[in-house]
Write a protein that holds these residues in place. Structure first.
Motif, PDB file in Angstrom:
ATOM      1  N   ALA A 178       0.969  -1.198   0.198  1.00 33.91           N
ATOM      2  CA  ALA A 178      -0.251   0.117  -0.125  1.00 33.91           C
ATOM      3  C   ALA A 178       0.675   1.548   0.223  1.00 33.91           C
ATOM      4  CB  ALA A 178      -0.966   0.322   1.302  1.00 33.91           C
ATOM      5  N   ASN A 179       2.066   1.154   0.459  1.00 36.16           N
ATOM      6  CA  ASN A 179       2.278   2.383   0.871  1.00 36.16           C
ATOM      7  C   ASN A 179       3.846   2.349  -0.705  1.00 36.16           C
ATOM      8  OD1 ASN A 179       5.474   3.771   2.089  1.00 36.16           O
ATOM      9  ND2 ASN A 179       3.461   4.610   2.856  1.00 36.16           N
ATOM     10  N   ARG A 180       3.268   1.780  -1.950  1.00 31.14           N
ATOM     11  CA  ARG A 180       3.845   2.040  -2.458  1.00 31.14           C
ATOM     12  C   ARG A 180       3.192   2.646  -3.505  1.00 31.14           C
ATOM     13  NH1 ARG A 180       6.927  -1.737  -0.195  1.00 31.14           N
ATOM     14  NH2 ARG A 180       9.170  -2.068  -0.602  1.00 31.14           N
ATOM     15  N   PHE A 181       1.437   3.024  -3.172  1.00 32.33           N
ATOM     16  CA  PHE A 181       0.899   3.502  -4.122  1.00 32.33           C
ATOM     17  C   PHE A 181       0.709   5.042  -3.440  1.00 32.33           C
ATOM     18  CE2 PHE A 181      -0.149  -0.278  -5.378  1.00 32.33           C
ATOM     19  CZ  PHE A 181       0.368  -0.506  -6.761  1.00 32.33           C
ATOM     20  N   VAL A 182       0.084   5.901  -5.011  1.00 35.88           N
ATOM     21  CA  VAL A 182      -1.018   6.576  -4.566  1.00 35.88           C
ATOM     22  C   VAL A 182      -2.405   6.287  -4.296  1.00 35.88           C
ATOM     23  CG1 VAL A 182      -1.049   9.300  -5.499  1.00 35.88           C
ATOM     24  CG2 VAL A 182       0.916   8.552  -5.787  1.00 35.88           C
ATOM     25  N   HIS A 183      -2.928   6.416  -4.005  1.00 38.02           N
ATOM     26  CA  HIS A 183      -4.009   6.035  -3.223  1.00 38.02           C
ATOM     27  C   HIS A 183      -5.137   7.015  -3.879  1.00 38.02           C
ATOM     28  CE1 HIS A 183      -2.831   2.736  -1.054  1.00 38.02           C
ATOM     29  NE2 HIS A 183      -2.548   3.044  -1.614  1.00 38.02           N
ATOM     30  N   LEU A 184      -5.835   6.899  -4.913  1.00 34.21           N
ATOM     31  CA  LEU A 184      -7.466   7.786  -5.353  1.00 34.21           C
ATOM     32  C   LEU A 184      -8.332   7.254  -4.791  1.00 34.21           C
ATOM     33  CD1 LEU A 184      -5.982   9.540  -8.791  1.00 34.21           C
ATOM     34  CD2 LEU A 184      -5.713  10.533  -6.279  1.00 34.21           C
ATOM     35  N   ARG A 185      -9.430   7.958  -4.885  1.00 32.46           N
ATOM     36  CA  ARG A 185     -10.556   7.514  -3.905  1.00 32.46           C
ATOM     37  C   ARG A 185     -11.359   8.178  -5.460  1.00 32.46           C
ATOM     38  NH1 ARG A 185     -10.906   3.974  -0.006  1.00 32.46           N
ATOM     39  NH2 ARG A 185      -9.280   5.028   1.493  1.00 32.46           N
ATOM     40  N   TRP A 186     -12.272   6.719  -6.460  1.00 32.79           N
ATOM     41  CA  TRP A 186     -12.480   7.105  -8.116  1.00 32.79           C
ATOM     42  C   TRP A 186     -14.301   6.984  -7.234  1.00 32.79           C
ATOM     43  CZ3 TRP A 186     -10.347   8.536 -11.709  1.00 32.79           C
ATOM     44  CH2 TRP A 186     -10.117   8.703 -12.829  1.00 32.79           C
ATOM     45  N   ALA A 187     -14.451   8.265  -7.682  1.00 32.75           N
ATOM     46  CA  ALA A 187     -15.873   8.223  -7.689  1.00 32.75           C
ATOM     47  C   ALA A 187     -17.323   8.362  -8.763  1.00 32.75           C
ATOM     48  CB  ALA A 187     -16.576   8.556  -6.217  1.00 32.75           C
ATOM     49  N   HIS A 188     -17.787   7.863  -9.227  1.00 37.29           N
ATOM     50  CA  HIS A 188     -18.719   8.381 -10.101  1.00 37.29           C
ATOM     51  C   HIS A 188     -19.777   9.974 -10.432  1.00 37.29           C
ATOM     52  CE1 HIS A 188     -22.556   6.808  -8.038  1.00 37.29           C
ATOM     53  NE2 HIS A 188     -23.128   8.003  -9.088  1.00 37.29           N
ATOM     54  N   ASP A 189     -19.631  10.774 -11.290  1.00 35.81           N
ATOM     55  CA  ASP A 189     -19.713  11.693 -11.242  1.00 35.81           C
ATOM     56  C   ASP A 189     -21.701  11.928 -11.949  1.00 35.81           C
ATOM     57  OD1 ASP A 189     -20.732  14.347 -12.149  1.00 35.81           O
ATOM     58  OD2 ASP A 189     -18.859  15.529 -11.355  1.00 35.81           O
ATOM     59  N   HIS A 190     -22.437  12.115 -11.405  1.00 33.90           N
ATOM     60  CA  HIS A 190     -23.594  12.098 -12.377  1.00 33.90           C
ATOM     61  C   HIS A 190     -23.300  12.431 -13.486  1.00 33.90           C
ATOM     62  CE1 HIS A 190     -27.728  14.123 -13.282  1.00 33.90           C
ATOM     63  NE2 HIS A 190     -28.379  11.934 -13.331  1.00 33.90           N
ATOM     64  N   SER A 272      -4.767  22.872  -9.524  1.00 30.60           N
ATOM     65  CA  SER A 272      -5.933  23.657  -8.916  1.00 30.60           C
ATOM     66  C   SER A 272      -5.926  22.879  -7.185  1.00 30.60           C
ATOM     67  CB  SER A 272      -7.188  23.035  -8.847  1.00 30.60           C
ATOM     68  OG  SER A 272      -7.559  22.042  -9.018  1.00 30.60           O
ATOM     69  N   ARG A 273      -5.931  23.363  -6.484  1.00 30.91           N
ATOM     70  CA  ARG A 273      -5.961  22.977  -5.085  1.00 30.91           C
ATOM     71  C   ARG A 273      -6.893  21.677  -5.226  1.00 30.91           C
ATOM     72  NH1 ARG A 273      -4.494  24.912   0.472  1.00 30.91           N
ATOM     73  NH2 ARG A 273      -6.480  24.099   1.926  1.00 30.91           N
ATOM     74  N   ASP A 274      -7.559  21.595  -5.471  1.00 22.95           N
ATOM     75  CA  ASP A 274      -8.240  20.378  -5.106  1.00 22.95           C
ATOM     76  C   ASP A 274      -7.620  19.132  -6.233  1.00 22.95           C
ATOM     77  OD1 ASP A 274     -10.344  21.508  -3.531  1.00 22.95           O
ATOM     78  OD2 ASP A 274     -11.954  21.739  -5.821  1.00 22.95           O
ATOM     79  N   VAL A 275      -7.453  19.370  -7.179  1.00 23.40           N
ATOM     80  CA  VAL A 275      -6.469  18.311  -7.334  1.00 23.40           C
ATOM     81  C   VAL A 275      -5.399  17.358  -7.076  1.00 23.40           C
ATOM     82  CG1 VAL A 275      -4.945  17.638  -9.795  1.00 23.40           C
ATOM     83  CG2 VAL A 275      -6.674  18.658 -10.081  1.00 23.40           C
ATOM     84  N   LEU A 276      -4.754  19.607  -6.200  1.00 25.24           N
ATOM     85  CA  LEU A 276      -3.159  19.112  -5.518  1.00 25.24           C
ATOM     86  C   LEU A 276      -3.782  18.113  -3.759  1.00 25.24           C
ATOM     87  CD1 LEU A 276      -0.020  19.145  -4.935  1.00 25.24           C
ATOM     88  CD2 LEU A 276      -0.994  21.307  -3.653  1.00 25.24           C
ATOM     89  N   SER A 277      -4.716  18.094  -3.930  1.00 26.68           N
ATOM     90  CA  SER A 277      -5.371  18.049  -1.856  1.00 26.68           C
ATOM     91  C   SER A 277      -5.955  16.177  -2.486  1.00 26.68           C
ATOM     92  CB  SER A 277      -6.939  18.241  -1.571  1.00 26.68           C
ATOM     93  OG  SER A 277      -6.926  17.973  -0.567  1.00 26.68           O
ATOM     94  N   LEU A 278      -6.305  15.923  -3.715  1.00 26.14           N
ATOM     95  CA  LEU A 278      -6.251  15.089  -3.682  1.00 26.14           C
ATOM     96  C   LEU A 278      -5.067  13.789  -3.685  1.00 26.14           C
ATOM     97  CD1 LEU A 278      -8.880  14.102  -6.735  1.00 26.14           C
ATOM     98  CD2 LEU A 278      -9.230  14.188  -4.387  1.00 26.14           C
ATOM     99  N   LEU A 279      -3.834  14.041  -4.211  1.00 23.06           N
ATOM    100  CA  LEU A 279      -2.693  14.137  -4.660  1.00 23.06           C
ATOM    101  C   LEU A 279      -1.969  13.735  -3.186  1.00 23.06           C
ATOM    102  CD1 LEU A 279      -1.503  15.447  -7.898  1.00 23.06           C
ATOM    103  CD2 LEU A 279      -2.257  13.388  -7.573  1.00 23.06           C
ATOM    104  N   VAL A 280      -2.158  14.860  -2.504  1.00 26.63           N
ATOM    105  CA  VAL A 280      -1.300  14.891  -1.415  1.00 26.63           C
ATOM    106  C   VAL A 280      -2.185  13.910  -0.507  1.00 26.63           C
ATOM    107  CG1 VAL A 280      -0.964  16.110   0.827  1.00 26.63           C
ATOM    108  CG2 VAL A 280      -0.228  16.591  -1.841  1.00 26.63           C
TER     109      VAL A 280
END
Length: 404
Positions: A178-190, A272-280
């Motif tokens: 797990a510590n080797r990955f960048v974890h991104l939560r994937w959700a659908h957008d209506h 954007s900050r939203d993208v940076l927040s997801l990554l960090v």
């Protein structure tokens, strides 16, 4: 005679193929999508990415579209149906094992990737892979080696997993994997789903890195991470206490190194900050990630002395929390070195903040600034501009009277 005119099964299958082709005929369009941009940025930064999401929400479709947009051949490997030897390699005994050793033969998909020299390797259903397979995947994800083969630099690695609650016979990811990955939560957008079912999906594009900002981006990333860890040494390595959290993003020297890279890429791309927040947060976890984002915000704040030097021309942050922090910094600067000119300049700056932003943001700094008034300082006319927000003249008088 009539039966000869009836369509044959082959004819019907041909018509069915035409109908399927029409259904598959979709297009893409530019559309702001923070999670898709975060995925593309992490792929560009050559970091392994793990997409977490419920079944059927489009993780595989997003990877397929990403591979097409980046012009990378897509290789899909279902991790849960493979044996450990499929990733570690199968031993092949040669003519003289005592002198030549026993090489580990790689699987066919790894050979194809090496021959192509580039590609997108998609490891699907990672959370349903048993611990032995996860252990074999460690070398692939970290060292990019499969058996005796080393994957070329042009190969990117993305994995997908379902939460254990929705995965059939799911396993928690091991902490080392797990510590080797960048974890991104994937959700659908209506709206994305509705428009996509109509034939138009969002387009994944490589980030446009500004060549003029590369050195600045690296410097910012390094200063932000080292600055935070210098004052918060406990965050350098913090292994979570339970298996579920260990299977996600958590801080370690490895994940902080990945964070430096992601901040540099996001800065150079103007993300954007939203993208940076997801990554960090997807690299070091929510808590440490939010602390780092706050540290980055503080780095972006204007110097209080610059604001006091030219209050009429001061450029205050647009975001409310940053504006509040900038005004608090100005008041703190006046408190540290009080004099009449600086006190008046601070009031002028609060008036500018009132005229260009939310009025409630000036109440706390104005109240504190009023308490700093010396007995021989006249109340500046600027205070009257703020009378509708808070009765500052009376507060200032009470503050002076309280010192007598």
């Amino acid at each position: 005679m009539t039966s000869a005119l009836l369509p044959t099964p082959a004819d019907q299958l041909a018509v069915a193929a035409d109908l399927l082709a029409l259904l598959a005929d979709t297009t893409t369009e530019p559309r702001p999508d923070p999670q898709l941009e975060a995925l593309t940025l992490a792929v560009a930064a050559d970091l392994p990415v793990l997409l977490w999401g419920e079944p059927g929400i489009g993780k595989t479709a997003a990877l397929t579209q990403l591979a097409e947009e980046l012009e990378l051949p897509l290789t899909t490997v279902i991790a849960s149906v493979h044996e450990p030897s499929d990733f570690a390699g199968l031993p092949v005994v040669g003519d003289d094992p005592a002198t030549q050793g026993v090489p580990m033969a790689p699987p066919d998909w790894a050979v194809r990737l090496v021959r192509a020299g580039r590609g997108l390797l998609f490891l699907d259903e990672l959370s349903t892979a048993p611990p032995a397979v996860q252990a074999a995947l460690l070398r692939l994800v970290l060292e990019r080696r499969v058996g005796a083969l080393e994957l070329p630099p042009g190969v990117r690695i993305v994995a997908a997993a379902n939460p254990r609650s929705s995965a059939a016979d799911g396993w928690e990811l091991s902490a080392p994997l797990a510590n080797r990955f960048v974890h991104l939560r994937w959700a659908h957008d209506h709206e994305v789903v509705v428009r996509g079912l109509g034939g138009t999906w969002p387009r994944a594009t490589l980030p446009r890195l500004d060549p003029e900002r590369l050195a600045e981006a690296v410097d910012l990333a390094r200063r932000a991470v080292t600055g935070l860890l210098a004052v918060r040494p406990a965050l350098v390595h913090r292994l979570p206490g339970n298996d579920t959290q260990r299977g996600g993003a958590w801080p370690s020297p490895r994940s902080w190194e990945a964070t430096v890279r992601l901040i540099a890429f996001a800065t150079a791309a103007g993300s954007s900050r939203d993208v940076l927040s997801l990554l960090v947060r997807g690299t070091v976890g929510d808590g440490p990630g939010l602390e780092l984002l706050a540290a980055l915000d503080r780095m972006d704040l204007p110097d209080p002395e610059d604001l006091l030097a030219d209050p009429a021309g001061a450029e205050l942050p647009g975001r409310g929390d940053l504006r509040q922090a900038a005004l608090d910094g100005v008041v703190a600067a006046v408190r540290a070195r009080p004099d009449r000119a600086r006190w008046d300049a601070a009031w002028a700056l609060l008036v500018r903040a009132l005229e260009t932003g939310a009025p409630d943001l000036v109440v706390v700094p104005a109240t504190t600034l009023a308490s700093l008034r010396r007995e021989d300082w006249d109340v500046p006319p600027a205070i009257e501009r703020l009378a509708g927000v808070v009765n500052l003249s009376q507060r200032a008088d009470r503050a002076v009277a309280g010192r007598r």
